[in-house]
Write an enzyme that holds these catalytic residues in place. Structure first.
Site, mmCIF file in Angstrom:
data_model
loop_
_atom_site.group_PDB
_atom_site.id
_atom_site.type_symbol
_atom_site.label_atom_id
_atom_site.label_comp_id
_atom_site.label_asym_id
_atom_site.label_seq_id
_atom_site.Cartn_x
_atom_site.Cartn_y
_atom_site.Cartn_z
ATOM 1 N N ASP A 114 22.218 40.974 -24.097
ATOM 2 C CA ASP A 114 22.184 41.318 -22.937
ATOM 3 C C ASP A 114 21.183 42.023 -22.254
ATOM 4 O OD1 ASP A 114 22.290 43.572 -24.428
ATOM 5 O OD2 ASP A 114 24.409 44.217 -23.698
ATOM 6 N N GLU A 123 27.943 46.151 -30.219
ATOM 7 C CA GLU A 123 27.214 47.532 -30.548
ATOM 8 C C GLU A 123 28.074 48.637 -30.969
ATOM 9 O OE1 GLU A 123 24.612 48.497 -27.350
ATOM 10 O OE2 GLU A 123 23.623 46.519 -27.071
ATOM 11 N N GLU A 180 18.437 48.526 -34.894
ATOM 12 C CA GLU A 180 17.259 48.564 -33.792
ATOM 13 C C GLU A 180 17.139 50.096 -33.739
ATOM 14 O OE1 GLU A 180 18.522 46.987 -29.917
ATOM 15 O OE2 GLU A 180 16.360 47.892 -29.036
#
Ligand code: KIV
EC number: 2.1.2.11
Length: 276
Positions: free
Chosen positions: A55, A125, A193
């Site tokens: 995204d 997520e 991340e």
């Protein structure tokens, strides 16, 4: 013009068991984002293991300041385009903001991204209770799941910006506990991340599923970058964890091939791309 019938490289399709075998054998996994068929074909031709329709397209394609405006329809459109450019490379697609608000929406999004658009795995997520439930529900319906922890961009407002996560001991321990929880819920892959090198190492060693890092140090089982960042065409400052692989090379194909080679040999990420 993109030619759909360009010859397909002779390569075995990348699969979930294949990724597990790569982790077991210590072969690094190469992942890169793509948002259209032509770039997908560049990834395919370079032998990239996983194409991610992230995204992040909200920022690098649509020009927004965050990934939050991306809708499920946008994700389905771009995932279907990328699917047309791939053959053996595995296709992973993001569940956009709020597509994971409950199990029913997550299943609907998974069904569209896999059934309609052609993804082989969906990425989600966080590790909040409803996310763990969604991972288990998707997994129970044979939809492979890539979890995403650390600096999760959909939480940008909670974090107060795109900030490195897990710097304090307690925060690092929490991220490790989340990683174990998403694995227990049924995740097949994990993207980590924006975390310090040591946390990237701890998570990678603790998990049996492969861990793909972006700004998570060199010890992860693989690496992922946003293609616009690694081609040096993202407006503004290059993120510290990325590298301009097109600099000094004469084609996109050469840049992608160099990135793949550098991830597989462990040259990338170097210390200057890492957080301590
Ligand atoms: O959206 C995206 O491209 C991602 C990568 C940065 C991992 O989630």
């Amino acid at each position: 013009m993109y030619v759909q019938n360009a010859s397909v490289p002779d390569r075995k399709p990348v699969t979930v068991p294949g990724l597990l075998a790569m982790k077991a054998e210590g072969r690094r996994i190469v992942m890169l984002t793509a948002y259209d068929a032509s770039f997908a074909w560049q990834l395919e031709s370079a032998g990239i293991d996983i194409a991610l329709v992230g995204d992040s397209l909200g920022m690098v394609v649509q020009g927004h300041r965050s990934t939050l405006p991306v809708t499920l329809d946008h994700m389905v459109y771009h995932t279907a385009a990328v699917a047309r450019g791939l053959a053996a490379t595995m296709l992973v697609a993001d569940l956009p903001f709020m597509a994971d608000r409950d199990v029913a929406h997550a299943l609907e999004a998974g069904a569209r991204l896999v059934g309609e658009a052609g993804a082989a795995m969906v990425k989600i997520e966080g590790a909040a209770p409803h996310i763990l439930e969604a991972i288990a529900a998707l997994s129970a319906r044979a939809i492979p799941v890539c979890a995403h922890l650390g600096l999760t961009p959909q939480s940008v407002h909670k974090f107060g910006g795109f900030r490195i996560q897990g710097r304090e001991q307690a925060a690092a321990d929490r991220v490790l506990a989340e990683a174990l929880a998403v694995q227990a819920a049924g995740a097949d892959l994990l993207v980590m991340e924006g975390v310090p090198v040591e946390l990237g190492r701890r998570v990678t060693e603790a998990l049996s599923i492969p861990v793909i890092g972006i700004g998570a140090g060199p010890h992860c089982d693989g690496q992922v970058l946003v293609i616009h960042d690694m081609l040096g065409i993202t407006p503004g400052k290059r993120p510290k964890f990325s590298k301009d692989f097109l600099a000094g090379r004469d084609s996109v194909a050469a840049a992608i091939a160099t990135y793949a080679g550098d991830v597989r040999s462990g040259v990338f990420p170097a210390p200057e791309h890492c957080f301590n």
